[in-house]
Design a protein around this motif. Structure first.
Motif, PDB file in Angstrom:
ATOM      1  N   GLU A  89      -2.330   1.951  48.804  1.00  0.00           N
ATOM      2  CA  GLU A  89      -2.586   0.513  48.841  1.00  0.00           C
ATOM      3  C   GLU A  89      -4.004   0.238  49.319  1.00  0.00           C
ATOM      4  O   GLU A  89      -4.672  -0.658  48.829  1.00  0.00           O
ATOM      5  CB  GLU A  89      -1.570  -0.186  49.745  1.00  0.00           C
ATOM      6  N   ASP A  90      -4.493   1.019  50.305  1.00  0.00           N
ATOM      7  CA  ASP A  90      -5.859   0.831  50.786  1.00  0.00           C
ATOM      8  C   ASP A  90      -6.870   1.226  49.721  1.00  0.00           C
ATOM      9  O   ASP A  90      -7.923   0.610  49.609  1.00  0.00           O
ATOM     10  CB  ASP A  90      -6.094   1.662  52.065  1.00  0.00           C
ATOM     11  N   LYS A  93      -7.332  -1.538  47.070  1.00  0.00           N
ATOM     12  CA  LYS A  93      -8.045  -2.761  47.483  1.00  0.00           C
ATOM     13  C   LYS A  93      -9.501  -2.662  47.300  1.00  0.00           C
ATOM     14  O   LYS A  93     -10.308  -2.020  47.146  1.00  0.00           O
ATOM     15  CB  LYS A  93      -7.741  -3.079  48.947  1.00  0.00           C
TER      16      LYS A  93
END
Length: 93
Positions: A89-90, A93
């Motif tokens: 998820e990081d 981004k």
């Protein structure tokens, strides 16, 4: 076209191998340690087992030690999955 990755073979001592494996899977040595601690506890408690037969005591000890090892590895797997999910998820981004 990317260059092929070249790896060189090196002799690895048992200590170096254990250190590398511990870094790759840190919960495995913890699980082995928990199993060993349960066995030491069982050896200490063997004299205080009361009227329980030795085979029943050892069977319960084995199940407890294996349960601790499996629980530790399960926690490690959950932790690794948690890190991988949030790391993805990081990166997104």
């Amino acid at each position: 076209m990317s260059k092929p990755k070249v790896e060189f073979f090196e002799e690895e001592s048992q200590t170096d191998r254990l250190s590398r494996k511990t870094k790759e899977a840190p919960f495995f040595p913890i699980a082995v340690g928990m199993c060993g601690a349960a066995c030491l506890y069982g050896a200490y408690m063997f004299k205080r087992r009361g009227h329980m037969s030795p085979s029943v005591f050892l069977m319960q000890l084995r199940v407890g030690a294996q349960g601790l090892a499996v629980a530790t590895l399960t926690v490690g797997l959950g932790y690794t999955m948690y890190q991988n999910i949030f790391k993805q998820e990081d990166d997104a981004k």
